[in-house]
Design an enzyme around this catalytic site. Structure first.
Site, PDB file in Angstrom:
ATOM      1  N   CYS A  95       0.249  -0.857   0.155  1.00  0.00           N
ATOM      2  CA  CYS A  95      -0.154   0.365  -0.259  1.00  0.00           C
ATOM      3  C   CYS A  95       0.679   0.970  -0.152  1.00  0.00           C
ATOM      4  CB  CYS A  95      -1.497  -0.002   1.438  1.00  0.00           C
ATOM      5  SG  CYS A  95      -2.422   0.699   1.067  1.00  0.00           S
ATOM      6  N   HIS A 221      -3.561  -5.614   0.597  1.00  0.00           N
ATOM      7  CA  HIS A 221      -2.852  -5.948   2.238  1.00  0.00           C
ATOM      8  C   HIS A 221      -3.252  -6.797   2.311  1.00  0.00           C
ATOM      9  CE1 HIS A 221      -2.345  -1.528   3.873  1.00  0.00           C
ATOM     10  NE2 HIS A 221      -3.401  -1.499   3.261  1.00  0.00           N
ATOM     11  N   GLU A 223      -0.809  -8.780   4.764  1.00  0.00           N
ATOM     12  CA  GLU A 223      -1.184  -8.709   5.994  1.00  0.00           C
ATOM     13  C   GLU A 223      -2.186  -9.067   6.929  1.00  0.00           C
ATOM     14  OE1 GLU A 223      -0.071  -6.074   5.136  1.00  0.00           O
ATOM     15  OE2 GLU A 223      -1.364  -4.607   5.758  1.00  0.00           O
TER      16      GLU A 223
END
Lengths: 259, 985
Positions: A95, A221, A223
Site C-alpha cells: 500500500c 494488504h 497482512e
C-alpha cells in the site's frame, strides 16, 4: 538463523505492527525502525536481509501518497537500498510502501534501477478512499514472493491506487517484461471493472515487481488476510486447522527466499 | 537585525490533460449535484505558496522533484503576485484558501519534503483552485463553490479574483499587561461580566466567585475567571446530570450518581476495572490487558464545519483513550451520526444551516481522513435521519483502546515536571471568549482566531507512537489529554490534591501574539500533558525528539493546593484548587414528564407488501450505509473478524463488529450500539430501554457473552432549562438504571451534550431527546463468532422473542408519516431470559447465523440475511410467537404488523435441522418458534395468517434497492463523468 527484516516506520506509518507480525509468523525476525534512525545511520540497513515498507500515510500523504518518504529514501538511502537487493535481499512495499517504492523509481525500475519514475499510483477514479475486499491474480514469473497464476482474496484500503504508466509504450514494456506482479480480477479470474478493480488501474495492475523479482509492491494488504478469520465470508466455511488466510503465502515465500 | 524576507513563489500543480483528473471530476459532480447548469468541465489545481530563500531556482526544483508527479502532473512556478492564466476553453477560476490561523496540516508534509531536498524554506501554505469550463456566471459559481467545495467558515472562496497568500506566520510580541477583572456588586452587572466574556457562568455561579474573591480581598484576573469558567462548564462538570433534580416530585440529589452510577456500583462486576473516573471506562480483557471505551459528541463544531468538526471529534476521543490510565492504544473507532434528511429540498434549509447532505459528506470525510491516517479501524456505527437534526446534527465518535493491566493507576507527584507534548498552541477554539482588552483584540485581528478547528492526524499519530514507548519505559507518572478547556482543564485536573506552578511563556506557540490567558485556555488539538519525575525528564524529552514530537516542560507539580500561573515572571493567577474543583454552587432543577405520541393510526390494508418492503429498504434509516462504510479503513491493525458487511461480496449488514485486539490471541470483543430517537417522541423511558436492548442484541447476535457486557451512555437533548426536556432525560437515566440492574450489564462510561437547539426565523428547533447506548462484550474465541448471512438452503428459521403490535416510532409508521402511540416496550424479565438463552445457544455453537430485529422488523431482517448467497426464505406468519391475551395486548390480526412491528428482544436464527432438538431444549422457557426455512430460490416469501401468499419478493431486487438508495457519491460522479465525455466530444 532467522532472516532479519527491517520494517520501516515514519510519521504516519500505521501497519508496521501487523506487517512485522506477519513476517515473524513465518519465521523471520522483524524489527520496526524509524526512518530517522536509518537516515542518521544508513549502514544500519546492512544488518538486515529484507526491508518491508508497510502501509499508512507517511507524512500525511498530502503532496502525493508516499512521495515525501520517497524523497527521503532517494536522498539518503539510494546506495544501501541497491546494495540490499544486490546481495540477495528482498524489498516488499504494501500500500503506502508500494506507493513509496513507485515514487523512488525502484518499482518497476525499467529506465533506471532507481531514481526514474515511469509509472505512478494516481487518485482512485472514484476520488474516494475505498476499503474493500478484492480478488487479485499473480502474473509475473519471477517474483520470489509468489508463483504466477495464483488467485488471492485480500482487502485493500487506499485513495491513490490507480496504476498509470507515462505512455503506452512504457505500459507495454511493463506488461511484456513481466513487471506486473498482480492484477485485479473477478472472483472467477475474469477482467475486473469497478468495484472489482477498485481504483481504475490500467489493465487492472495491482502490484509490480522489478527485474530481479526480489523487489515487489502491491496495493492490497496481504497482512490483513493472514488469518482465515480475516475473510468477510469465513463464517460460511469450515476453518482450516492452521487458521491461514490467503495473504499468508506472500510472507511465507519472502522468508523462504532468504533462507 | 532582521534578515530580508525571502521571495514568495506559488507553485501550481495540475494533472496533465491526457490523464483523468478525479478531483476535478468530483468537483464537477458536486457542482452539478447542486443543480448548477452550463458546466462542461472542471480541472483541479493543487497550489503551494512557499517562502524560499533559494529563489526561483529552488522553486523550480521543488516543483519538479517534490510537488508534481513525474508521470501525470504539470507544474507551473509563479511569482507571488502573478495572476494565473486561464487555459484555453476555461471561463472561470475558483480559488479556495484557508484563512490565516486555520490549521493547514498539508503544509507539514510539504515542509518535510523540501527539507529532505536540502532546500531552505521560510514558510508553506497550501491552497486549492478549480478551473471551470462552461457558460455559468461567476456569481452562481461562487455560490456553488461555497456550498459544495469550500466552507466560508474557515476558507476564503473567490471566483476570478487574484489573491495574495502569505505563507509566513507573523504576530507581535509586545509588552503585556496583567488584567484584573473587578466583579461588580449589582447582579445584573455581574451577569454581564459572564455574558460579555462568553464565560457561560450563571448568576449563582458568578455570585459564588464574587464571594470567594471578596474574602481574598482582591479581584480575579482574567485567566483565573477563565479557568473557573472552564472547570465549572457543563462540558467538564456535568452540572445538570450530576445535579439535583425534582422530577414531578421525585427528588434526586445527584441524578447520575443515584441512577446509572449506583447501578454499576451495586452490580460490582469483578471485570469492571475503572468506571466513571478516568477519561474512559476500563474493563478486563485477558490476563495481561484491559480494554477501554469512551464515546464523545462533537455536535456544534460539526454543524459549522462538518469536516473539521468531525475530524477533531475523532481526534479528541482518541486522545481520551491515550489519556486513560497511563495511556491505552486505540484499537477500534465507532461513529454514530444524526442528520437531517439527505433528500431535503434546498429551499427548506434554514438560513445559517448547511444542507444535510453537505453535513453528512463533510462529517464522513472528517472521520475518514482522521481515523484512517491514525491507523485505527472505524468498525461500527449508525446513521439516523430526522428533520430536527438539520441545524444541529449529532456526531458521536467512540474509541476502544487496549491498556496493559499494570498501567491503569496513575498519579502525578509533587516535584514532577509538567510536560506538554504534541502540537503547538494557537488561538484554536478560543471562540473569542477571552477577557482581552480592546488593544489585544485589535492585535488578534492580525491573525484570525481559528474558531473552527482542523485536525492534524499525523501529529496525533506521532504523539501516540512516542507516548506508548515512553509509557512502556515508565517515563511518566500521569497523563491526560488537552481537550475542552485546553491546558487549564488538563493541568487543573492533574493538580487536584497537589498544586502546580506553570510558566505560560514556555508553552510553544504556532505564532506570536497570544495573551497568557489565550495560551492557557486554547483548545489547540493534538496535545497531551504528562507528569514526569525529574530523573526521567531528559530521557523523555529525548525520546519525543527522536520521533519528531515537540515536548516542553512548562511547570512543576507542588504540594501547595494552589494553581499558580506565571507569565514572564509575573504571577497572573493563583487559585485555590479546592475552590476550583468543589466550589461550584448546586441548584435544584425542575423536570416534568410529558406524555408523547399521537393517536394510533389505522392504516389501510396493504395490498402489495412486496412494494411496501421495497419502499422500506429505500428509507435512509434502513438503506445500506456502505457509501460511508467503504470510505473507512475497517481492516487496519489486522484485527477485523466480523465486518460491517458480511458474506460473499459483503452484501449483508452485520449486527456488531467483532475485533481481535491481539494478533497472537483469538480472544475478541464485540461492539454494538442502540439509538432510536423516534421512540423517545412517544416515551423517553421506552426509548432508553429499547436503545439498551438493541445495543445488547447487537453483540449477542455475533456470539458475545451476556455476562461480560458493558454499556456506555451518551445523552443529547435540547436545553434542560425546559422542564419537559429534563423530564425526558430523567426518564432515560431511570431506564438505564433499571436495565443495568435487571440484566447485570453495568455502565462504565458516559457523556452528555444538553444544549442542542437551532434558532431559525420561524423559532427554535429542538433536537429530540436522544440516547446513544454503546455496548462492548467479550467474545471468548472469535473463531466461534456468528455472522448474519444465511448459509445453507434447508436450514430452519427460528424466530426468538415475542412479537407484539408495537409500531409506535417504527420505520413502517415513519414511512407513512405517522408516529403512533404504542412503542416497543422491553419486558426486563423476559428479555433477560431470552438473552441468557441466546448466549447459551451461541456458546454451544448451535446457531449457524443470527440477526437481530430492529428497524423494519421481521421482513427487513429476513431479506437482509438472504442478500449474500443467492438464497431465499419462506416463513409462515401464523407461527410467529405473538402476544396473546395474557400479555394485556391485543392479538395481532394484520400481516403488516407481524412483518414490520419493531418489538424488542427478537432475533432470527438459522439452525441446521439436526441441531433443532438441542436448540428447542435450551429455548424451552422463552418465546420462540420455527417459522420457516432457508430456501435456494432467491425469494423472500411469507404466508399470511390465513395461509395466503402475502410476500413474494425477489431478493436480488431488494438487495439492489438496499445497496443503492443512499449512494451519495459514485452515482453522481459517474453521471458527471458521462456528462463530461459527452460535452468534450
Amino acid at each position: 538463523m532467522k532472516p532479519r527484516i527491517l520494517v520501516l516506520r515514519a510519521a504516519g506509518t500505521n501497519c508496521d505492527v501487523e506487517t512485522a507480525f506477519a513476517f515473524e509468523r513465518y519465521g523471520a525476525k522483524a524489527t520496526a525502525i524509524h526512518v530517522n534512525r536509518l537516515t542518521e545511520k544508513p549502514e544500519l540497513l546492512a544488518e538486515f536481509d529484507g526491508l518491508a515498507l508497510p502501509g499508512g500515510f507517511s507524512y500525511g500523504d498530502d503532496i502525493a501518497a508516499g512521495k515525501v518518504l520517497a524523497i527521503e529514501l532517494l536522498a539518503r538511502l539510494r546506495d544501501p537500498l541497491l546494495a540490499l537487493v544486490d546481495r540477495g535481499g528482498i524489498v516488499l512495499g504494501i500500500c503506502n510502501g508500494f506507493q513509496t517504492l513507485v515514487k523512488t523509481g525502484l518499482l518497476p525500475g525499467i529506465s533506471a534501477r532507481i531514481g526514474a519514475q515511469d509509472v505512478t499510483l494516481a487518485d482512485n477514479d472514484s476520488c474516494r478512499y475505498e476499503d474493500r475486499w478484492v480478488h487479485i491474480e499473480s502474473v509475473s514469473p519471477r517474483s520470489v514472493f509468489i508463483q504466477p497464476g495464483q488467485r488471492l482474496h485480500v482487502p485493500l484500503a487506499h485513495g491513490e491506487g490507480k496504476y498509470v504508466a507515462k505512455d503506452a509504450a512504457t505500459h507495454k514494456k511493463i506488461v511484456d517484461g513481466g513487471f506486473v506482479a498482480f492484477r485485479y480480477v473477478t472472483e472467477d479470474g475474469g477482467v475486473a471493472s469497478y468495484p472489482e478493480n477498485p481504483n481504475g488501474s490500467i489493465d487492472g495492475v495491482a502490484g509490480l515487481v522489478d527485474t530481479t523479482g526480489r523487489v515487489m509492491g502491491l496495493m492490497p494488504h496481504p497482512e490483513r488476510a493472514m488469518f482465515a478469520v480475516h475473510s468477510p465470508s469465513w463464517t460460511g466455511a469450515a476453518l482450516r486447522e492452521d487458521d491461514e488466510g490467503a495473504g499468508a503465502v506472500i510472507f511465507k515465500n519472502a522468508v523462504q527466499a532468504l533462507r | 537585525m532582521p534578515s530580508p524576507s525571502p521571495a514568495v513563489f506559488r507553485i501550481e500543480v495540475q494533472v496533465k490533460p491526457a490523464f483523468s483528473d478525479s478531483r476535478g471530476n468530483s468537483a464537477l459532480a458536486e457542482l452539478r449535484g447542486l443543480g448548477l447548469a452550463g458546466l462542461s468541465n472542471v480541472r483541479s489545481v493543487r497550489g503551494f505558496a512557499l517562502a524560499l530563500p533559494g529563489g526561483r531556482a529552488a522553486a523550480e526544483r521543488i516543483a519538479r522533484e517534490a510537488l508534481a508527479d513525474a508521470v501525470v502532473d504539470d507544474a507551473a512556478v509563479l511569482d507571488a503576485d502573478a495572476r494565473p492564466q486561464l487555459p484555453a476553453g476555461f471561463a472561470h477560476r475558483i480559488d479556495i484558501v484557508k484563512r490565516k490561523g486555520v490549521m493547514d496540516p498539508a503544509a507539514d508534509g510539504v515542509l518535510r519534503a523540501i527539507m529532505a531536498l536540502g532546500e531552505p524554506v521560510a514558510g508553506v501554505r497550501t491552497y486549492t483552485a478549480f478551473l471551470v469550463a462552461g457558460t455559468v456566471s461567476a456569481d452562481k459559481l461562487g455560490d456553488g463553490a461555497a456550498r459544495a467545495l469550500g466552507n466560508a467558515a474557515i476558507e476564503d472562496i473567490a471566483v476570478d479574483q487574484p489573491h495574495a497568500i502569505d505563507p509566513t506566520t507573523s504576530g507581535s510580541t509586545g509588552a503585556f499587561t496583567k488584567v484584573d477583572v473587578p466583579l461588580p456588586m449589582g447582579d445584573a452587572e455581574l451577569l454581564d461580566v459572564s455574558k460579555t466574556g462568553g464565560l457561560s457562568l450563571s448568576l449563582i455561579e458568578m455570585q459564588a466567585i464574587r464571594k470567594h474573591f471578596a474574602e481574598l480581598g482582591r479581584a480575579p484576573t482574567d485567566v483565573e475567571l477563565e479557568t473557573i469558567a472552564q472547570t465549572w462548564s457543563e462540558h467538564c462538570k456535568h452540572k445538570t446530570l450530576a445535579g439535583a433534580v425534582n422530577c414531578d416530585g421525585r427528588r434526586y440529589d445527584n441524578l447520575l450518581k443515584e441512577t446509572i452510577f449506583k447501578a454499576t456500583k451495586d452490580l460490582a462486576r469483578p471485570w469492571c476495572i475503572s468506571v466513571f473516573k478516568d477519561n474512559a471506562g476500563v474493563i478486563a480483557f485477558d490476563d495481561r490487558h484491559h480494554v477501554t471505551f469512551k464515546v464523545e459528541t462533537h455536535n456544534h463544531p460539526s454543524a459549522i464545519e462538518p469536516y473539521g468538526g468531525a475530524g477533531t471529534g475523532i481526534g479528541g476521543v482518541l486522545r481520551d483513550t491515550m489519556g486513560t490510565g497511563l495511556g491505552a492504544k486505540p484499537i477500534v473507532s465507532t461513529d454514530v451520526f444524526c442528520f437531517g434528511p439527505p433528500d431535503l429540498p434546498a429551499s427548506e434549509v434554514p438560513a445559517g444551516a448547511l444542507h444535510p447532505r453537505r453535513v453528512l459528506k463533510g462529517v464522513v470525510a472528517g472521520v475518514r481522513d482522521y481515523g484512517n491516517r491514525m491507523g485505527i479501524p472505524t468498525a461500527n456505527g449508525a446513521l439516523v435521519f430526522d428533520r430536527r437534526f438539520i441545524g444541529n446534527p449529532l456526531v458521536f465518535c467512540g474509541s476502544v483502546g487496549l491498556l496493559p493491566a499494570d498501567k491503569v493507576e496513575k498519579a502525578a507527584r509533587a516535584g514532577d515536571r509538567i510536560v506538554v507534548v504534541g502540537g503547538r498552541t494557537g488561538r484554536d477554539g478560543i471562540h473569542g471568549a477571552t477577557f482581552s482588552s480592546r488593544e489585544l483584540h485589535h492585535e488578534s485581528e492580525t491573525l484570525d482566531s481559528g474558531a473552527v478547528q482542523i485536525g492534524n492526524a499525523i501529529q496525533e499519530k506521532k504523539v501516540l507512537d512516542a507516548q506508548l514507548q515512553a509509557r512502556d519505559l515508565g517515563l511518566y507518572t500521569c497523563v491526560t489529554d488537552c481537550g475542552a478547556g485546553g491546558l487549564s482543564s488538563a493541568v487543573g485536573e492533574m493538580a487536584e490534591g497537589l498544586g502546580a506552578v506553570v510558566d505560560l511563556e514556555r508553552v510553544p506557540l504556532k505564532y506570536d501574539g497570544l495573551t497568557y490567558a489565550e495560551i492557557w485556555i486554547s483548545e489547540a488539538q493534538e496535545r497531551m500533558v504528562l507528569s514526569v519525575a525529574p530523573e526521567h525528564e531528559a530521557q523523555l524529552l529525548d525520546l519525543f525528539r527522536r520521533e519528531d514530537v515537540e515536548a516542553t516542560v512548562i511547570g512543576t507539580f507542588t504540594t501547595s493546593g494552589r494553581l499558580e500561573l506565571r507569565y514572564r515572571g509575573v504571577e497572573v493567577g493563583n487559585l485555590d484548587l479546592e475552590f476550583l474543583h468543589h466550589g461550584v454552587p448546586r441548584v435544584v432543577r425542575h423536570a416534568t414528564v410529558k406524555p408523547g405520541g399521537e393517536p394510533e393510526p389505522t392504516l389501510a390494508d396493504e395490498v402489495d407488501l412486496n412494494a411496501t418492503l421495497e419502499r422500506l429498504f429505500a428509507q435512509p434509516d434502513i438503506a445500506s450505509k456502505e457509501w460511508v462504510v467503504h470510505q473507512y479503513d475497517h481492516e487496519v491493525q489486522a484485527g477485523s473478524v466480523i465486518k460491517p458487511f458480511v458474506g460473499p461480496g459483503q452484501k449483508t449488514p452485520s449486527d456488531a463488529a467483532v475485533v481481535r485486539p491481539k494478533l497472537d490471541s483469538f480472544r475478541g470483543i464485540a461492539i454494538g450500539n442502540g439509538i432510536c430517537p423516534r421512540v423517545g417522541d412517544i416515551d423517553a423511558y421506552a426509548m432508553g430501554l429499547l436503545a439498551i436492548d438493541e445495543a445488547i442484541r447487537n453483540v449477542l447476535a455475533v456470539g458475545a457473552r451476556f455476562d461480560e457486557c458493558a454499556l456506555l451512555d451518551n445523552f443529547c437533548s435540547a436545553s434542560c432549562e425546559r422542564p419537559e426536556v429534563l423530564g425526558a432525560v430523567v426518564r432515560v437515566a431511570e431506564a438505564c438504571r433499571d436495565a443495568a440492574l435487571a440484566w447485570q450489564t453495568p455502565f462504565v462510561s458516559g457523556k452528555d451534550s444538553l444544549n442542542n437547539e437551532f434558532r431559525t426565523q420561524n423559532g427554535t428547533v429542538q433536537i429530540p431527546t436522544t440516547i446513544l447506548i454503546s455496548s462492548i462484550a467479550l467474545v471468548v474465541d472469535v473463531r466461534h463468532a456468528l455472522s448474519s448471512d444465511f448459509k445453507r438452503a434447508g436450514n430452519a428459521i427460528v424466530l426468538l422473542g415475542l412479537t407484539r403490535p408495537e409500531l409506535g416510532g417504527s420505520a413502517y409508521y415513519a414511512m407513512h408519516g405517522r408516529l403512533g402511540r404504542c412503542p416497543p416496550r422491553v419486558d426486563l424479565v423476559r428479555a433477560k431470559a431470552v438473552f441468557t438463552a441466546l448466549a447459551k445457544l451461541t456458546s454451544e455453537r448451535l446457531v449457524t447465523s443470527c440477526h437481530d430485529l430492529s428497524d423494519g422488523g421481521l421482513a427487513v431482517a429476513l431479506a437482509e440475511m438472504a442478500f449474500s448467497r443467492g438464497l431465499g426464505v419462506d416463513v409462515d406468519l401464523a407461527k410467529v410467537p405473538a402476544a396473546d391475551g395474557e400479555e394485556h395486548a391485543p392479538s395481532i390480526e394484520r400481516d403488516d404488523v407481524l412483518l414490520f412491528s419493531e418489538s424488542p428482544t427478537r432475533f432470527v436464527l438459522e439452525i441446521e435441522p439436526q441441531r433443532l432438538r438441542d436448540v428447542e431444549r435450551i429455548l424451552a422457557d422463552v418465546p420462540h418458534a420455527v417459522i420457516g426455512t432457508v430456501t435456494g430460490d432467491g425469494r423472500v416469501r411469507a404466508r399470511s395468517l390465513t395461509g395466503a401468499r402475502v410476500l413474494d419478493a425477489d431478493v436480488q431486487h431488494l438487495a439492489h434497492v438496499f445497496h443503492h438508495s443512499l449512494d451519495l457519491g459514485s452515482a453522481m460522479a459517474q453521471d458527471a463523468l458521462r456528462g463530461h465525455d459527452k460535452d468534450s466530444r
